[in-house]
Design a protein around this motif. Structure first.
Motif, short mmCIF file in Angstrom:
data_model
loop_
_atom_site.label_atom_id
_atom_site.label_comp_id
_atom_site.label_asym_id
_atom_site.label_seq_id
_atom_site.Cartn_x
_atom_site.Cartn_y
_atom_site.Cartn_z
N MET A 95 0.84 -1.16 0.00
CA MET A 95 0.00 0.00 0.00
C MET A 95 0.90 1.24 0.00
O MET A 95 1.58 1.52 0.97
CB MET A 95 -0.88 -0.06 1.26
N LYS A 96 0.91 1.94 -1.09
CA LYS A 96 1.75 3.11 -1.26
C LYS A 96 1.00 4.37 -0.80
O LYS A 96 -0.14 4.60 -1.19
CB LYS A 96 2.12 3.24 -2.73
N ALA A 97 1.65 5.17 0.05
CA ALA A 97 1.02 6.39 0.56
C ALA A 97 0.66 7.32 -0.58
O ALA A 97 1.42 7.50 -1.52
CB ALA A 97 1.96 7.08 1.53
N ASN A 98 -0.55 7.89 -0.51
CA ASN A 98 -0.99 8.81 -1.57
C ASN A 98 -1.63 10.08 -1.01
O ASN A 98 -2.31 10.80 -1.72
CB ASN A 98 -1.96 8.10 -2.52
N MET A 99 -1.37 10.37 0.28
CA MET A 99 -1.93 11.57 0.90
C MET A 99 -0.82 12.47 1.39
O MET A 99 0.11 12.03 2.06
CB MET A 99 -2.83 11.20 2.08
N GLY A 100 -0.93 13.75 1.07
CA GLY A 100 0.03 14.74 1.51
C GLY A 100 -0.28 15.25 2.91
O GLY A 100 -1.35 14.97 3.48
N ILE A 101 0.64 16.01 3.47
CA ILE A 101 0.51 16.49 4.84
C ILE A 101 -0.67 17.45 5.01
O ILE A 101 -1.38 17.40 6.02
CB ILE A 101 1.83 17.11 5.34
N ILE A 102 -0.92 18.29 4.03
CA ILE A 102 -2.05 19.24 4.12
C ILE A 102 -3.37 18.47 4.08
O ILE A 102 -4.29 18.75 4.87
CB ILE A 102 -1.97 20.30 3.01
N ASP A 103 -3.47 17.52 3.20
CA ASP A 103 -4.67 16.69 3.09
C ASP A 103 -4.93 15.96 4.41
O ASP A 103 -6.05 15.93 4.92
CB ASP A 103 -4.50 15.69 1.95
N ARG A 104 -3.89 15.39 4.98
CA ARG A 104 -4.02 14.68 6.25
C ARG A 104 -4.45 15.64 7.36
O ARG A 104 -5.30 15.31 8.19
CB ARG A 104 -2.71 14.00 6.61
N GLY A 105 -3.87 16.84 7.39
CA GLY A 105 -4.21 17.83 8.40
C GLY A 105 -5.67 18.26 8.32
O GLY A 105 -6.34 18.42 9.35
N ILE A 106 -6.16 18.46 7.11
CA ILE A 106 -7.55 18.85 6.92
C ILE A 106 -8.49 17.75 7.42
O ILE A 106 -9.50 18.03 8.09
CB ILE A 106 -7.83 19.19 5.44
N ARG A 107 -8.15 16.51 7.13
CA ARG A 107 -8.99 15.39 7.58
C ARG A 107 -8.99 15.27 9.09
O ARG A 107 -10.03 15.02 9.69
CB ARG A 107 -8.52 14.09 6.94
N ILE A 108 -7.83 15.45 9.72
CA ILE A 108 -7.75 15.38 11.18
C ILE A 108 -8.56 16.53 11.79
O ILE A 108 -9.28 16.36 12.78
CB ILE A 108 -6.30 15.41 11.66
N PHE A 109 -8.47 17.73 11.21
CA PHE A 109 -9.22 18.88 11.69
C PHE A 109 -10.72 18.61 11.59
O PHE A 109 -11.47 18.90 12.54
CB PHE A 109 -8.84 20.13 10.90
N CYS A 110 -11.18 18.07 10.48
CA CYS A 110 -12.59 17.74 10.32
C CYS A 110 -13.03 16.70 11.34
O CYS A 110 -14.13 16.80 11.91
CB CYS A 110 -12.87 17.23 8.90
N THR A 111 -12.18 15.72 11.60
CA THR A 111 -12.47 14.71 12.61
C THR A 111 -12.64 15.35 13.98
O THR A 111 -13.58 15.03 14.71
CB THR A 111 -11.34 13.65 12.65
N MET A 112 -11.74 16.26 14.33
CA MET A 112 -11.84 16.93 15.63
C MET A 112 -13.12 17.75 15.73
O MET A 112 -13.77 17.78 16.78
CB MET A 112 -10.62 17.81 15.87
#
Length: 68
Positions: free
Chosen positions: A1-18
């Motif tokens: 499984m090759k990573a396909n998400m950048g740091i900004i994308d990950r940050g936005i998803r974590i923010f939405c989760t919070m």
């Protein structure tokens, strides 16, 4: 499984989760809406943690800057 998400994308998803978890904790959402949003937030959290989104793979999208 090759990573396909950048740091900004990950940050936005974590923010939405919070935001979703916070809204549930403060009882701003409830019922079916809360269940659906909590499931979505769990998916966001897991995909952010592993840096891999299966939908991105299906559509050939990658938000990572450094493609290996």
């Amino acid at each position: 499984m090759k990573a396909n998400m950048g740091i900004i994308d990950r940050g936005i998803r974590i923010f939405c989760t919070m935001l979703i978890v916070g809204a549930y904790y403060n009882k701003e959402i409830s019922g079916i809406t809360a269940i659906v949003l909590l499931v979505i937030s769990a998916i966001f959290f897991i995909t952010s943690y592993i840096s891999y989104c299966p939908f991105y793979r299906i559509f050939g999208i990658s938000t990572r800057k450094n493609e290996d």
